[in-house]
Design a protein around this motif. Structure first.
Motif: not given
Length: 226
Positions: A103-109, A115-124
């Motif tokens: 969604l970030i890459e397609t400029n929706v978000l 968003t950074y915390q969400f992706t980072y902590f998801s991988l964590y």
């Protein structure tokens, strides 16, 4: 560098982002448990005293720390079904993280701290869930259970508890997985209550009614994904 201005962002991650990721993780376990016909499904978010219950959801006082999914009586209670249930939490976290990046890459978000915390902590979360390690309380990470299931280790297999009528003693006998006597009862209902208690405490397990030449499964109690 981490400065004073970053402290609010830390609290935002700890008290908002992590609980959302934890809920998504448990939702993954729930989805596959439901798909495999699980009953009595319950999701616990957090630890400590219960704040409220709503349907299958239970939220506890420290909602930002810990979580688990419990369920009984899988209709499809085979090895692959259990692997899917235990990997389901990490799969949901991975799909959610990829969706946010897309969604970030397609400029929706708009890219930002959330968003950074969400992706980072998801991988964590995924990393530590799938790290095959035992925990001090005797439980195991999702990854360790999956590894044991794939290797078909004996300790990952179910223990069988039996309720059996003994003609000579005219009593109902509760037998453990080694067929040792746990306790005898004159009342059948009490025997099954005791057998359920033992089986639930020693997951993964099955409770069967043992007759002459045949056994009928009454309930099964899979391991609990975290």
């Amino acid at each position: 560098m981490f400065g004073v201005s970053d402290i609010p962002k830390f609290f935002l991650a700890f008290f908002l982002v992590l609980p959302v990721i934890s809920f998504l993780h448990e939702a993954g376990h729930v989805f596959f448990a439901w798909l495999m016909g699980g009953k009595n499904i319950k999701v616990t978010v957090g630890s400590g005293d219960v704040v409220f219950r709503w349907g299958m959801l239970e939220v506890r006082q420290y909602y930002f720390w810990y979580g688990q999914c419990t369920f009984d009586n899988l209709r499809r209670n085979h090895r692959l079904a259990n692997v899917l249930i235990f990997i389901g939490g990490s799969l949901f976290n991975a799909v959610a993280a990829v969706a946010v990046v897309y969604l970030i890459e397609t400029n929706v978000l708009e890219p930002g701290m959330l968003t950074y915390q969400f992706t980072y902590f998801s991988l964590y979360y995924i990393f530590f869930a799938l790290l095959p390690t035992p925990y001090p309380d005797g439980s195991s990470s999702d990854g360790k259970v999956i590894l044991e299931l794939l290797r078909n280790k004996e300790r990952a297999l179910e223990k069988i508890y039996r309720v059996q009528w003994n003609e000579e003693e005219a009593q109902w006998r509760v037998l453990d997985h080694s067929r040792n006597l746990v306790e005898s009862f004159a009342d059948e209902t009490q025997a099954f209550e005791k057998a359920r208690e033992e089986a639930q405490r020693n997951r993964p397990s099955r409770l069967v009614s043992s007759g002459v030449g045949r056994e009928v499964e009454i309930e099964n109690y899979p391991r609990i994904p975290l």
